[in-house]
Design a protein around this motif. Structure first.
Motif, PDB file in Angstrom:
ATOM      1  N   LEU A   1       0.908  -1.015   0.184  1.00 22.77           N
ATOM      2  CA  LEU A   1      -0.091   0.028  -0.261  1.00 22.77           C
ATOM      3  C   LEU A   1       0.863   1.361   0.065  1.00 22.77           C
ATOM      4  N   ILE A   2       2.040   1.385   0.626  1.00 19.29           N
ATOM      5  CA  ILE A   2       2.619   2.193   0.538  1.00 19.29           C
ATOM      6  C   ILE A   2       3.863   2.559  -0.553  1.00 19.29           C
ATOM      7  N   PHE A   3       4.317   1.367  -1.035  1.00 20.59           N
ATOM      8  CA  PHE A   3       5.525   1.314  -1.942  1.00 20.59           C
ATOM      9  C   PHE A   3       4.908   2.353  -3.188  1.00 20.59           C
ATOM     10  N   PRO A   4       3.746   2.380  -3.563  1.00 21.32           N
ATOM     11  CA  PRO A   4       3.463   3.284  -4.756  1.00 21.32           C
ATOM     12  C   PRO A   4       3.423   4.808  -4.489  1.00 21.32           C
ATOM     13  N   ILE A   5       3.108   5.274  -3.327  1.00 23.56           N
ATOM     14  CA  ILE A   5       3.179   6.384  -2.621  1.00 23.56           C
ATOM     15  C   ILE A   5       4.289   7.267  -3.017  1.00 23.56           C
ATOM     16  N   PRO A   6       5.519   7.033  -2.510  1.00 16.15           N
ATOM     17  CA  PRO A   6       6.707   7.863  -2.949  1.00 16.15           C
ATOM     18  C   PRO A   6       6.851   8.176  -4.372  1.00 16.15           C
ATOM     19  N   ILE A   7       6.545   7.072  -5.188  1.00 16.85           N
ATOM     20  CA  ILE A   7       6.764   7.196  -6.509  1.00 16.85           C
ATOM     21  C   ILE A   7       5.826   8.189  -7.202  1.00 16.85           C
ATOM     22  N   ILE A   8       4.480   8.052  -6.990  1.00 16.08           N
ATOM     23  CA  ILE A   8       3.515   9.096  -7.194  1.00 16.08           C
ATOM     24  C   ILE A   8       3.883  10.593  -6.510  1.00 16.08           C
ATOM     25  N   PHE A   9       4.342  10.670  -5.461  1.00 16.48           N
ATOM     26  CA  PHE A   9       4.911  11.992  -5.039  1.00 16.48           C
ATOM     27  C   PHE A   9       5.930  12.596  -5.775  1.00 16.48           C
ATOM     28  N   ALA A  10       6.700  11.608  -6.189  1.00 16.71           N
ATOM     29  CA  ALA A  10       8.013  12.266  -6.803  1.00 16.71           C
ATOM     30  C   ALA A  10       7.697  12.455  -8.579  1.00 16.71           C
ATOM     31  N   LEU A  11       6.647  12.011  -8.954  1.00 18.16           N
ATOM     32  CA  LEU A  11       5.973  12.380 -10.126  1.00 18.16           C
ATOM     33  C   LEU A  11       5.366  13.673 -10.125  1.00 18.16           C
ATOM     34  N   MET A  12       4.520  13.830  -8.917  1.00 21.80           N
ATOM     35  CA  MET A  12       3.960  14.919  -8.702  1.00 21.80           C
ATOM     36  C   MET A  12       4.812  16.305  -8.653  1.00 21.80           C
TER      37      MET A  12
ATOM     38  N   GLY B   1       7.905  11.817   2.064  1.00 23.14           N
ATOM     39  CA  GLY B   1       8.866  12.684   1.677  1.00 23.14           C
ATOM     40  C   GLY B   1      10.358  12.225   1.151  1.00 23.14           C
ATOM     41  N   TRP B   2      10.509  11.600   2.364  1.00 21.61           N
ATOM     42  CA  TRP B   2      12.062  10.848   2.557  1.00 21.61           C
ATOM     43  C   TRP B   2      12.234   9.763   1.603  1.00 21.61           C
ATOM     44  N   ASP B   3      11.225   8.924   1.506  1.00 24.59           N
ATOM     45  CA  ASP B   3      11.188   7.870   0.484  1.00 24.59           C
ATOM     46  C   ASP B   3      11.393   8.219  -1.301  1.00 24.59           C
ATOM     47  N   SER B   4      10.802   9.501  -1.356  1.00 27.09           N
ATOM     48  CA  SER B   4      10.740   9.883  -2.658  1.00 27.09           C
ATOM     49  C   SER B   4      11.977  10.350  -2.973  1.00 27.09           C
TER      50      SER B   4
ATOM     51  N   PHE C   1      13.650   8.404  -5.910  1.00 28.28           N
ATOM     52  CA  PHE C   1      12.802   8.454  -7.259  1.00 28.28           C
ATOM     53  C   PHE C   1      12.917   9.765  -7.921  1.00 28.28           C
ATOM     54  N   LEU C   2      12.890  10.846  -7.232  1.00 28.77           N
ATOM     55  CA  LEU C   2      12.882  12.138  -7.884  1.00 28.77           C
ATOM     56  C   LEU C   2      14.534  12.403  -8.166  1.00 28.77           C
ATOM     57  N   ALA C   3      15.361  12.018  -7.575  1.00 28.49           N
ATOM     58  CA  ALA C   3      16.840  11.905  -8.205  1.00 28.49           C
ATOM     59  C   ALA C   3      16.722  11.359  -9.613  1.00 28.49           C
ATOM     60  N   ALA C   4      16.318  10.060  -9.513  1.00 30.41           N
ATOM     61  CA  ALA C   4      16.413   9.377 -10.740  1.00 30.41           C
ATOM     62  C   ALA C   4      15.558  10.179 -11.805  1.00 30.41           C
ATOM     63  N   ILE C   5      14.510  10.793 -11.545  1.00 30.31           N
ATOM     64  CA  ILE C   5      13.928  11.865 -12.521  1.00 30.31           C
ATOM     65  C   ILE C   5      14.753  12.857 -13.085  1.00 30.31           C
ATOM     66  N   LEU C   6      15.386  13.641 -11.968  1.00 30.24           N
ATOM     67  CA  LEU C   6      16.000  14.850 -12.524  1.00 30.24           C
ATOM     68  C   LEU C   6      17.255  14.322 -13.196  1.00 30.24           C
ATOM     69  N   GLY C   7      17.636  13.144 -13.251  1.00 34.17           N
ATOM     70  CA  GLY C   7      18.954  12.640 -13.897  1.00 34.17           C
ATOM     71  C   GLY C   7      18.531  12.294 -15.337  1.00 34.17           C
TER      72      GLY C   7
ATOM     73  N   ILE D   1       9.211   7.784 -20.702  1.00 26.97           N
ATOM     74  CA  ILE D   1      10.502   8.435 -20.318  1.00 26.97           C
ATOM     75  C   ILE D   1      10.736   8.328 -18.888  1.00 26.97           C
ATOM     76  N   VAL D   2       9.637   8.985 -18.230  1.00 30.67           N
ATOM     77  CA  VAL D   2      10.054   9.011 -16.779  1.00 30.67           C
ATOM     78  C   VAL D   2       9.931   7.930 -15.953  1.00 30.67           C
ATOM     79  N   LEU D   3       8.685   7.123 -16.392  1.00 31.18           N
ATOM     80  CA  LEU D   3       8.637   5.624 -15.549  1.00 31.18           C
ATOM     81  C   LEU D   3       9.623   4.500 -16.009  1.00 31.18           C
TER      82      LEU D   3
END
Length: 302
Positions: free
Chosen positions: A87-98, A176-179, A182-188, A211-213
Motif C-alpha cells: 500500500l505504501i510502496f507506490p506513494i513515494p513514486i507518485i509523490f516524486a512524479l507530482m 517525502g524521504w522515500d521519494s 525516485f526524484l533524483a532518478a527523474i531529475l537525472g 520516459i519518466v517511468l
C-alpha cells in the motif's frame, strides 16, 4: 603483483584522511550490526549468568514453534508488513512524479522540505501527533465525523482500524524521504529526451509513461526487493508507541515478542532464537526476490 600492492598502499596513504572520516561509520556498523551476529549463537545455548552456557541445539527453536502465541505474532508481522509494502510502496513514486510536475522551483522545494520533516521525528512524537489527530473528544477526524451527524469513534482502541493507522502513520512519516531516490532518478533524465519527445508531438502523459517511468524501473525494483527482505520487520518503535491492551492482539509482532520475552522476562536464549528465525527468513526473502527478479527482468538488487 608486488608493484600493484605497493600502488594500492600508496593510494590508501594518499587518501588517508578519507579513510579516517569513514572510520566512525565502520565502527558503528561493526559494533551494532556485525558484532551482534556473533551473539546469535546464544540461540543454541542455555544462557547462564554465572558459569558456562550449555549447548542445547535446537531446543529453543522447538519451543518457539510449539508456542501457541507465536503463530499469531508471526501472522500479525506478515499482515502488517505486507500492508505497508504493497500500500505504501507506490506513494513515494507518485509523490516524486507530482513534484517533478511543479513548474515553480521554489514551491517544489518548500513542499519537499515540509514532506521530509516527519522522517526526522521519533515515533514518540509521531504517536503523540496521531493521538491528538484521532482523539475521540478533540481530534480533527472525530470533529468532522460529528459535523456530519455521526457519533465519535475511538480509532486507537478499535481492532479493525489499528493496522490501518499503522500504515497511514508510516506513509505520512516516509512519503517525502522515500521519494528522494525516485526524484533524483527523474531529475537525472537527459533534457534531450524531453526535447525529442515534444518534437514528436508527445504530451505530458506520454512523457511520464514512456520516459519518466522507465527511468524509475531500476530503483523501483531495488527498493521493492529490499522491502520484501524487511517483511519480518513490522516496526518495533511504531508498535510500542501505538499499542494498548485493546488492540495488542492485532499488532503484537515478532519484534515486540522478542522485546517482551528477552528484555522483560529475561529469556535471552529463547528471544535470540525468535530473532534469528526472523533474520534468516529476511535473508532468504531478499535472495529469492533478487534471483527471481534477475530471471524475469534481468534487474535485481545488485
Amino acid at each position: 603483483m608486488i608493484i600493484n600492492a605497493n600502488a594500492k598502499v600508496k593510494k590508501i596513504w594518499t587518501d588517508k584522511m578519507l579513510y579516517v572520516m569513514l572510520l566512525p561509520a565502520m565502527i558503528y556498523f561493526f559494533v551494532l550490526h556485525v558484532w551482534p551476529i556473533i551473539g546469535m549463537k546464544l540461540a543454541f545455548y542455555e544462557y547462564r549468568i554465572l558459569g558456562t552456557n550449555v549447548f542445547v541445539g535446537m531446543k529453543y527453536f522447538k519451543e518457539l514453534f510449539s508456542t501457541p502465541i507465536f503463530s499469531q505474532v508471526l501472522a500479525n508481522t506478515l499482515i502488517i508488513s505486507a500492508m505497508k509494502i504493497f500500500l505504501i510502496f507506490p506513494i513515494p513514486i507518485i509523490f516524486a512524479l507530482m513534484l517533478n510536475e511543479f513548474m515553480n522551483g521554489k514551491f517544489r522545494k518548500a513542499v519537499q522540505v515540509i514532506s521530509y520533516l516527519p522522517h526526522f521525528l521519533s515515533w514518540v512524537v509521531i504517536a503523540g501527533i496521531w493521538f491528538e489527530f484521532l482523539s475521540p473528544s478533540t481530534g480533527v477526524i472525530n470533529e468532522i465525523i460529528q459535523f456530519f451527524g455521526f457519533p465519535t469513534h475511538d480509532f486507537l482502541t478499535d481492532k479493525s482500524s489499528i493496522r490501518w493507522i499503522l500504515v497511514a502513520s508510516e506513509a505520512w512519516r516516509g512519503i517525502g524521504w522515500d521519494s528522494i531516490l525516485f526524484l533524483a532518478a527523474i531529475l537525472g533524465i537527459s533534457p534531450s529526451l524531453y526535447e525529442a519527445a515534444y518534437v514528436d508531438g508527445a504530451n505530458r502523459w506520454h512523457i511520464i509513461t514512456r520516459i519518466v517511468l522507465p527511468a524509475l524501473y531500476v530503483p523501483m525494483v531495488t527498493i521493492f526487493i529490499l522491502n520484501v527482505g524487511f517483511i519480518m520487520n513490522a516496526g518495533l518503535d511504531q508498535v510500542l508507541n501505538f499499542t494498548n491492551d485493546s488492540v495488542n492482539s492485532q499488532i503484537d509482532i515478532i519484534d515486540t515478542y522478542v522485546y517482551r520475552m528477552g528484555l522483560l522476562n529475561g529469556q535471552y536464549s529463547f528471544a535470540t532464537a525468535a530473532n534469528l528465525f526472523k533474520s534468516v527468513i529476511g535473508v532468504v526473502l531478499v535472495l529469492s526476490t533478487h534471483f527471481i527478479s534477475k530471471k524475469l527482468t534481468s534487474k535485481g538488487a545488485w
